[in-house]
Design a protein around this motif. Structure first.
Motif, PDB file in Angstrom:
ATOM      1  N   THR A   1       1.976  14.214  -7.483  1.00  0.00           N
ATOM      2  CA  THR A   1       1.249  13.255  -7.902  1.00  0.00           C
ATOM      3  C   THR A   1       2.111  11.991  -7.965  1.00  0.00           C
ATOM      4  N   CYS A   2       1.274  10.555  -7.233  1.00  0.00           N
ATOM      5  CA  CYS A   2       1.868   9.942  -7.647  1.00  0.00           C
ATOM      6  C   CYS A   2       1.440   8.826  -7.734  1.00  0.00           C
ATOM      7  N   SER A   3       1.829   7.900  -9.139  1.00  0.00           N
ATOM      8  CA  SER A   3       1.111   6.959  -9.642  1.00  0.00           C
ATOM      9  C   SER A   3       1.189   5.597  -9.507  1.00  0.00           C
ATOM     10  N   PHE A   4       0.651   4.756  -9.728  1.00  0.00           N
ATOM     11  CA  PHE A   4       0.651   3.357  -9.316  1.00  0.00           C
ATOM     12  C   PHE A   4       0.216   2.413  -9.949  1.00  0.00           C
ATOM     13  N   ARG A   5       0.442   1.814 -11.452  1.00  0.00           N
ATOM     14  CA  ARG A   5      -0.668   0.892 -12.194  1.00  0.00           C
ATOM     15  C   ARG A   5      -0.181  -0.456 -12.620  1.00  0.00           C
ATOM     16  N   GLY A   6      -0.690  -1.276 -12.678  1.00  0.00           N
ATOM     17  CA  GLY A   6      -0.388  -2.763 -12.681  1.00  0.00           C
ATOM     18  C   GLY A   6      -0.271  -3.667 -11.550  1.00  0.00           C
ATOM     19  N   ASN A   7      -1.092  -2.807  -9.993  1.00  0.00           N
ATOM     20  CA  ASN A   7      -0.980  -3.770  -9.207  1.00  0.00           C
ATOM     21  C   ASN A   7      -1.875  -5.001  -8.254  1.00  0.00           C
ATOM     22  N   TYR A   8      -1.393  -5.786  -7.904  1.00  0.00           N
ATOM     23  CA  TYR A   8      -2.415  -6.203  -7.232  1.00  0.00           C
ATOM     24  C   TYR A   8      -2.225  -7.078  -6.311  1.00  0.00           C
ATOM     25  N   PRO A   9      -2.996  -7.762  -4.770  1.00  0.00           N
ATOM     26  CA  PRO A   9      -3.801  -7.114  -5.049  1.00  0.00           C
ATOM     27  C   PRO A   9      -4.271  -5.649  -4.549  1.00  0.00           C
ATOM     28  N   SER A  10      -4.604  -5.164  -4.064  1.00  0.00           N
ATOM     29  CA  SER A  10      -5.651  -3.441  -3.963  1.00  0.00           C
ATOM     30  C   SER A  10      -4.067  -3.018  -3.295  1.00  0.00           C
ATOM     31  N   GLY A  11      -4.349  -1.428  -3.153  1.00  0.00           N
ATOM     32  CA  GLY A  11      -3.137  -0.801  -1.948  1.00  0.00           C
ATOM     33  C   GLY A  11      -3.926   0.740  -1.565  1.00  0.00           C
ATOM     34  N   VAL A  12      -3.120   1.093  -0.242  1.00  0.00           N
ATOM     35  CA  VAL A  12      -3.207   2.181  -0.007  1.00  0.00           C
ATOM     36  C   VAL A  12      -2.186   3.335  -0.451  1.00  0.00           C
TER      37      VAL A  12
ATOM     38  N   ILE B   1       1.729  12.014   5.938  1.00  0.00           N
ATOM     39  CA  ILE B   1       0.429  13.307   6.245  1.00  0.00           C
ATOM     40  C   ILE B   1      -0.730  12.596   4.949  1.00  0.00           C
ATOM     41  N   THR B   2      -0.454  11.106   5.243  1.00  0.00           N
ATOM     42  CA  THR B   2      -1.482  11.153   4.521  1.00  0.00           C
ATOM     43  C   THR B   2      -2.885  12.164   4.368  1.00  0.00           C
ATOM     44  N   ASP B   3      -3.342  12.936   5.919  1.00  0.00           N
ATOM     45  CA  ASP B   3      -4.585  12.918   5.841  1.00  0.00           C
ATOM     46  C   ASP B   3      -4.537  14.169   4.528  1.00  0.00           C
ATOM     47  N   GLY B   4      -6.252  14.118   4.275  1.00  0.00           N
ATOM     48  CA  GLY B   4      -6.516  15.177   3.275  1.00  0.00           C
ATOM     49  C   GLY B   4      -6.195  14.971   1.671  1.00  0.00           C
ATOM     50  N   VAL B   5      -4.926  13.689   1.778  1.00  0.00           N
ATOM     51  CA  VAL B   5      -5.092  13.450   0.400  1.00  0.00           C
ATOM     52  C   VAL B   5      -5.963  13.060   0.439  1.00  0.00           C
ATOM     53  N   SER B   6      -5.538  13.457  -1.950  1.00  0.00           N
ATOM     54  CA  SER B   6      -7.023  12.902  -2.912  1.00  0.00           C
ATOM     55  C   SER B   6      -6.050  11.835  -3.748  1.00  0.00           C
ATOM     56  N   THR B   7      -6.988  10.545  -3.084  1.00  0.00           N
ATOM     57  CA  THR B   7      -6.671   9.077  -3.861  1.00  0.00           C
ATOM     58  C   THR B   7      -7.762   8.709  -4.753  1.00  0.00           C
ATOM     59  N   GLN B   8      -7.386   8.039  -6.148  1.00  0.00           N
ATOM     60  CA  GLN B   8      -8.122   7.772  -6.848  1.00  0.00           C
ATOM     61  C   GLN B   8      -7.899   6.562  -7.649  1.00  0.00           C
ATOM     62  N   ALA B   9      -8.349   5.363  -7.151  1.00  0.00           N
ATOM     63  CA  ALA B   9      -8.481   3.588  -7.456  1.00  0.00           C
ATOM     64  C   ALA B   9      -8.888   3.392  -8.597  1.00  0.00           C
ATOM     65  N   GLU B  10      -8.477   2.690  -9.706  1.00  0.00           N
ATOM     66  CA  GLU B  10      -9.285   1.860 -10.368  1.00  0.00           C
ATOM     67  C   GLU B  10      -8.657   0.789 -10.264  1.00  0.00           C
ATOM     68  N   ARG B  11      -9.402   0.100 -11.389  1.00  0.00           N
ATOM     69  CA  ARG B  11      -9.354  -1.766 -11.483  1.00  0.00           C
ATOM     70  C   ARG B  11      -9.849  -2.126 -13.585  1.00  0.00           C
ATOM     71  N   ASP B  12      -8.466  -2.047 -13.874  1.00  0.00           N
ATOM     72  CA  ASP B  12      -9.095  -2.622 -15.533  1.00  0.00           C
ATOM     73  C   ASP B  12      -8.646  -4.097 -15.407  1.00  0.00           C
ATOM     74  N   GLU B  13      -8.502  -4.236 -17.686  1.00  0.00           N
ATOM     75  CA  GLU B  13     -10.157  -4.738 -17.546  1.00  0.00           C
ATOM     76  C   GLU B  13      -9.269  -6.611 -17.322  1.00  0.00           C
ATOM     77  N   ASP B  14      -8.509  -6.137 -17.033  1.00  0.00           N
ATOM     78  CA  ASP B  14      -7.219  -7.981 -16.548  1.00  0.00           C
ATOM     79  C   ASP B  14      -7.110  -7.374 -14.902  1.00  0.00           C
TER      80      ASP B  14
ATOM     81  N   PHE C   1      -5.853  -5.766 -12.539  1.00  0.00           N
ATOM     82  CA  PHE C   1      -4.734  -5.271 -12.147  1.00  0.00           C
ATOM     83  C   PHE C   1      -5.725  -3.484 -11.577  1.00  0.00           C
ATOM     84  N   TYR C   2      -4.900  -3.446 -10.108  1.00  0.00           N
ATOM     85  CA  TYR C   2      -4.941  -1.762  -9.471  1.00  0.00           C
ATOM     86  C   TYR C   2      -4.153  -0.661 -10.154  1.00  0.00           C
ATOM     87  N   ASP C   3      -5.346   0.448 -10.413  1.00  0.00           N
ATOM     88  CA  ASP C   3      -4.218   1.732 -10.915  1.00  0.00           C
ATOM     89  C   ASP C   3      -4.261   2.857  -9.484  1.00  0.00           C
TER      90      ASP C   3
END
Length: 251
Positions: free
Chosen positions: A151-162, A172-185, A187-189
């Motif tokens: 698992t890799c986690s990236f928090r507090g980034n802007y603009p959005s990414g991949v 080997i990105t195909d088939g990887v599960s990635t969740q993206a959320e935007r916080d109240e400030d 930023f993208y996590d």
């Protein structure tokens, strides 16, 4: 054949019109507003927006309201100073012009957008726009791995990414599960999980955050946490066996 009759205007009447019209035109004031139309800011910086108002005839102008507006909010009105968690204001008056300053403190993505400087005076209303854009907002990142997943986690980034995954130099990105959320400030996590069960982990794993708007990878994680735990255990047994063999030779 018809004819038109144009009456001659009374000379005294014309003089009265001139007497009232010329002073009214000459005494009117032209409002001029100046500000920087486009501002780019890095996250965490203080950004200063200055609106300068000047008039062609200062003596005949009374300022009723001088303000900065953003997203429907009146940020700086007539007050000399205004404070908030996200901004503060200040006003300067001189004989030649008036300035209204808006300082965005430690700017965040939610503060970007269009800002409107607007002035209401006794001779009319004028406004001017400034567009604020935030960029290069890079937060923190972590990695972890167990027997079945990495698992890799990236928090507090802007603009959005991949999130992209690599094994060695192979994507080997195909088939990887990635969740993206935007916080109240604003930023993208991102949290991205790779299934490692049954995968040959002879080559190291890595994950990277790609930002399309910047056209580059902004974070590259190549951590020991993404090494194969099975390979580590095998290596430890090899070391133990080598130590036993060396001890047998010494005996």
């Amino acid at each position: 054949m018809s004819s038109f009759f144009v009456p001659r205007m009374n000379r005294g009447f014309v003089q009265i019109l001139i007497f009232w019209f010329i002073p009214a035109v000459c005494d009117s004031a032209i409002i001029t507003l100046e500000t920087k139309p486009h501002v780019e800011a890095t996250c965490g910086e203080n950004v200063t927006l200055t609106c300068k108002a000047s008039f062609s005839n200062q003596e005949n102008v009374k300022i009723i309201k001088f303000q900065w507006l953003h997203a429907g909010r009146n940020m700086c009105a007539n007050e000399d100073k205004d404070t908030d968690d996200l901004f503060r204001c200040g006003r300067t008056n001189t004989n030649s012009h008036h300035e209204l300053t808006l300082i965005l403190t430690k700017i965040k993505p939610i503060q970007e957008g269009q800002y409107l400087c607007k002035i209401h005076t006794s001779v009319g209303v004028e406004n001017i726009k400034a567009n604020v854009v935030t960029k290069d907002c890079i937060g923190n990142s972590t990695t972890s791995m167990n027997q079945t997943h990495a698992t890799c986690s990236f928090r507090g980034n802007y603009p959005s990414g991949v999130v992209h995954w690599f094994q060695g130099d192979v994507n080997i990105t195909d088939g990887v599960s990635t969740q993206a959320e935007r916080d109240e400030d604003g930023f993208y996590d991102f949290q991205s999980t790779l299934d490692t069960e049954g995968r040959n982990l002879s080559q190291p794993l890595s994950c990277s955050l790609w930002m399309p708007s910047m056209g580059k990878y902004v974070v590259n994680l190549r951590s020991n946490a993404l090494s194969s735990s099975g390979s580590i255990i095998q290596l430890q047994w090899v070391c133990v066996l080598l130590e036993i063999i060396m001890m047998s030779y010494r005996m």
